[in-house]
Scaffold this motif. Sequence first.
Motif, PDB file in Angstrom:
ATOM      1  N   GLY A  35       0.814  -1.220   0.000  1.00  0.00           N
ATOM      2  CA  GLY A  35       0.000   0.000   0.000  1.00  0.00           C
ATOM      3  C   GLY A  35       0.843   1.263   0.000  1.00  0.00           C
ATOM      4  N   HIS A  36       0.156   2.390   0.153  1.00  0.00           N
ATOM      5  CA  HIS A  36       0.833   3.689   0.147  1.00  0.00           C
ATOM      6  C   HIS A  36       1.743   3.824   1.352  1.00  0.00           C
ATOM      7  CE1 HIS A  36      -1.709   4.802  -3.110  1.00  0.00           C
ATOM      8  NE2 HIS A  36      -2.818   4.739  -2.394  1.00  0.00           N
ATOM      9  N   LYS A  37       2.906   4.417   1.125  1.00  0.00           N
ATOM     10  CA  LYS A  37       3.847   4.590   2.237  1.00  0.00           C
ATOM     11  C   LYS A  37       4.779   5.756   1.972  1.00  0.00           C
ATOM     12  CE  LYS A  37       6.294   0.845   0.016  1.00  0.00           C
ATOM     13  NZ  LYS A  37       6.564  -0.593   0.038  1.00  0.00           N
ATOM     14  N   ILE A  38       5.295   6.301   3.062  1.00  0.00           N
ATOM     15  CA  ILE A  38       6.206   7.443   3.015  1.00  0.00           C
ATOM     16  C   ILE A  38       7.338   7.161   3.992  1.00  0.00           C
ATOM     17  CG2 ILE A  38       6.466   9.904   3.588  1.00  0.00           C
ATOM     18  CD1 ILE A  38       3.518  10.291   2.841  1.00  0.00           C
ATOM     19  N   LEU A  39       8.567   7.466   3.571  1.00  0.00           N
ATOM     20  CA  LEU A  39       9.712   7.333   4.473  1.00  0.00           C
ATOM     21  C   LEU A  39      10.226   8.730   4.837  1.00  0.00           C
ATOM     22  CD1 LEU A  39      11.812   5.511   5.884  1.00  0.00           C
ATOM     23  CD2 LEU A  39      13.103   5.460   3.741  1.00  0.00           C
ATOM     24  N   VAL A  40      10.500   8.932   6.117  1.00  0.00           N
ATOM     25  CA  VAL A  40      11.128  10.172   6.589  1.00  0.00           C
ATOM     26  C   VAL A  40      12.428   9.778   7.284  1.00  0.00           C
ATOM     27  CG1 VAL A  40      10.902  12.203   8.071  1.00  0.00           C
ATOM     28  CG2 VAL A  40       8.862  11.247   6.975  1.00  0.00           C
ATOM     29  N   HIS A  41      13.533  10.398   6.840  1.00  0.00           N
ATOM     30  CA  HIS A  41      14.799  10.018   7.482  1.00  0.00           C
ATOM     31  C   HIS A  41      15.474  11.225   8.125  1.00  0.00           C
ATOM     32  CE1 HIS A  41      17.360  11.685   4.252  1.00  0.00           C
ATOM     33  NE2 HIS A  41      16.432  11.253   3.421  1.00  0.00           N
ATOM     34  N   GLY A  42      16.103  10.955   9.258  1.00  0.00           N
ATOM     35  CA  GLY A  42      16.952  11.952   9.917  1.00  0.00           C
ATOM     36  C   GLY A  42      18.318  11.936   9.281  1.00  0.00           C
ATOM     37  N   GLY A  43      19.277  12.445  10.031  1.00  0.00           N
ATOM     38  CA  GLY A  43      20.592  12.650   9.440  1.00  0.00           C
ATOM     39  C   GLY A  43      21.696  11.735   9.872  1.00  0.00           C
ATOM     40  N   GLY A  44      21.640  11.245  11.087  1.00  0.00           N
ATOM     41  CA  GLY A  44      22.746  10.428  11.571  1.00  0.00           C
ATOM     42  C   GLY A  44      23.993  11.251  11.811  1.00  0.00           C
ATOM     43  N   LYS A  45      25.116  10.538  11.869  1.00  0.00           N
ATOM     44  CA  LYS A  45      26.360  11.207  12.273  1.00  0.00           C
ATOM     45  C   LYS A  45      27.126  11.852  11.125  1.00  0.00           C
ATOM     46  CE  LYS A  45      26.987   7.922  16.050  1.00  0.00           C
ATOM     47  NZ  LYS A  45      27.403   6.513  16.158  1.00  0.00           N
ATOM     48  N   SER A  46      26.739  11.566   9.862  1.00  0.00           N
ATOM     49  CA  SER A  46      27.615  11.984   8.762  1.00  0.00           C
ATOM     50  C   SER A  46      27.678  13.502   8.576  1.00  0.00           C
ATOM     51  CB  SER A  46      27.257  11.267   7.459  1.00  0.00           C
ATOM     52  OG  SER A  46      25.877  11.266   7.257  1.00  0.00           O
TER      53      SER A  46
END
Lengths: 261, 261
Positions: A35-46
């Motif tokens: 089905g429909h989906k959205i990914l949201v990502h943070g930044g981490g250490k880089s």
Amino acid sequence: MENKKPVSIIKIGGNIIDNPTELKQFLSHFAAIEGHKILVHGGGKSATKMAESIGLVPQMIDGRRITDAAMLDVVVMIYAGQINKNIVAQLQANSTNAMGFSGADGNLIQSNKRNHPTINYGFVGDVKKVNTQLLETLLLNEIVPVFCAITHDGKGQLLNTNADTIASELAIALATFFDVTLNYCFEKPGVLYDAEDDSSVIENINQELYSKLKAEKAIHSGMIPKLDNCFNSLSKGVQKIKIGHHRMLHNASEICTTIKL
Amino acid sequence: MENKKPVSIIKIGGNIIDNPTELKQFLSHFAAIEGHKILVHGGGKSATKMAESIGLVPQMIDGRRITDAAMLDVVVMIYAGQINKNIVAQLQANSTNAMGFSGADGNLIQSNKRNHPTINYGFVGDVKKVNTQLLETLLLNEIVPVFCAITHDGKGQLLNTNADTIASELAIALATFFDVTLNYCFEKPGVLYDAEDDSSVIENINQELYSKLKAEKAIHSGMIPKLDNCFNSLSKGVQKIKIGHHRMLHNASEICTTIKL
């Protein structure tokens, strides 16, 4: 209500992004979600690493990064460039038609530059408006949006924005047209009675239990703004929120915390 | 043929990207172009600068950058992150619903990693396929795509790709459904009879004149692959190609070179 289509919004943070093996595994499981989906990502250490390698000294106040112009350049490069595009390419390899966005793209998320009475946060944005109509059009065209934690002010300025907030604002905006489940993935298996004991997951939290747990001081201080934010999203129409390890996304019997009003 | 909608594809390079005042002016003129349009941008000098500041030594063979894994990271950060998102934010401020893309986003441009008999170009891609259907959907939803010169191989690998080629491949792909004008903006006012004399613009070139100019050696060596590429695009359905300073986009009386079959 019954006719609303389901959409899953999944937020991942540094514990997944900073570990290529973990990220690869997560993305193959994310790709398998129907089905429909959205990914949201943070930044981490880089971003911090890159800032250090070019001689910038990261400044934090109360656990928040102060984003001056040079640091904004770095987070835009890392979040919207390196991390976002590599995630999108890997999802494409997993037969998922991912499309990577900052909030500037398609004016999807517009923010106000934070105006704090005593702290100058720099180029940090608080979400003002989600372009729900375009987001809906993208989802109905079988696009899987992948958001990084960068927004814009509509006047040409990019702004660094908290990824948890982006996930909850997208969830609230879509709740009018979709049956939204919001999933926060982190290093723990869920909200814990005892922060030191991973087997103490509280499997279901509603408003009543949350008040009781706060009164008992059973809930860790850092978890309070997160849960306040969750109940705010639920009060604005989000159907369900899950907090836990990303295994919860593909293993229905995985223990995690489910939050409902 | 008469029913095809017009679309303008505009490619800009380092001379505009590296100069904030020039870029701002260009973007306000680009925003004023009516109808469907697409922007393709190269990288300018900032990728080289960033590579040097983190200790990488850029390698060039025959004027082409050799893209090892570390350099790919840099070009992805700079092209898809910093440059692309700043352009998108500025276009939004100019009331243009821009959306920034690498080829991985929406699988819009898939490439093959270059396989050269003697030179190992590293992570460099040659365009294989444009997702014309999705691009058309975006245009018909009044989105203004902004492409950076990064593509992907469909197997999870991002690839550095020539921006001129991306512009011409997009033009060829869209020519089936649209009446396509392709505009290459650079530091000169057009194709020159005398490379040292900016007033010697050849205003119209067709296949016959091009053969004659090549025979006379009136056309500069570096211009030959560019023009070969133009005639290839025209032979594949692109209506018209213009080469010149970006003033040609908003000033109809500006001298530039128009190329037609």
